[in-house]
Write a protein that holds these residues in place. Sequence first.
Motif, short mmCIF file in Angstrom:
data_model
loop_
_atom_site.label_atom_id
_atom_site.label_comp_id
_atom_site.label_asym_id
_atom_site.label_seq_id
_atom_site.Cartn_x
_atom_site.Cartn_y
_atom_site.Cartn_z
N GLU A 40 33.29 56.41 8.08
CA GLU A 40 33.05 57.50 9.02
C GLU A 40 32.90 56.96 10.42
OE1 GLU A 40 29.45 59.39 7.65
OE2 GLU A 40 28.22 58.13 8.92
N ILE A 41 33.19 57.82 11.38
CA ILE A 41 33.02 57.48 12.79
C ILE A 41 32.26 58.63 13.44
CG2 ILE A 41 35.21 58.49 13.51
CD1 ILE A 41 35.52 56.11 15.45
N ARG A 42 31.37 58.25 14.33
CA ARG A 42 30.59 59.28 15.04
C ARG A 42 31.33 59.64 16.33
NH1 ARG A 42 26.40 55.94 12.95
NH2 ARG A 42 25.09 57.15 11.53
N THR A 43 31.52 60.93 16.51
CA THR A 43 32.18 61.45 17.71
C THR A 43 31.20 62.38 18.41
OG1 THR A 43 33.13 63.36 16.57
CG2 THR A 43 34.44 61.34 16.56
N THR A 45 31.42 65.40 18.76
CA THR A 45 31.33 66.66 18.02
C THR A 45 30.74 66.49 16.63
OG1 THR A 45 33.60 66.37 17.26
CG2 THR A 45 33.26 67.67 19.27
N GLY A 46 30.37 65.28 16.26
CA GLY A 46 29.78 65.03 14.94
C GLY A 46 30.46 63.88 14.23
N LYS A 47 30.15 63.73 12.94
CA LYS A 47 30.75 62.66 12.14
C LYS A 47 32.12 63.08 11.62
CE LYS A 47 26.34 60.83 10.55
NZ LYS A 47 25.48 60.62 9.41
N ASN A 49 35.02 61.81 8.80
CA ASN A 49 35.33 60.93 7.68
C ASN A 49 36.76 60.46 7.75
OD1 ASN A 49 32.79 61.03 6.51
ND2 ASN A 49 33.28 62.80 5.25
#
Length: 139
Positions: A40-43, A45-47, A49
């Motif tokens: 997962e990557i955090r952006t 706008t949220g996480k 997958n």
Amino acid sequence: MPVLGFNITKVEMERVSLSVPGGQIEVRLSPKVKEMRLGEIRTPTGKLNGIEILFRYEIDYNPKIADGAIEGVILYLPPQKEKIDEILNLWEDEKKIDSMTFAEVVNFITKEVSPMLMLLAKEMRLPYHIPIPRVEVKS
């Protein structure tokens, strides 16, 4: 773009022979997928997958003057998010990757790793892994 993140974790290059022999030198590049898992990557706008792909990109010279490898990890997001489970299940069951995913991943890795391989070859006085354009004078 299906690749959202890219990190190099290991770089190794060893010169085995001090002299570079004359004649034809073959350079073989071997991209390999070591592992695939859910990532997962955090952006803002949220996480988000995706699939974390651990790779090893090997370079070998023939005759044996040097060898090396670059290892790293990329975060791959398939065009359809529903395919994440399908891709991971195929990897878990058979340790295989579908050809479209493999082509996208290897093309991205090659694009990112090639400049580093060029620099290593230059610093270690080795032949480049791709031909450099040359100007020839015609009479």
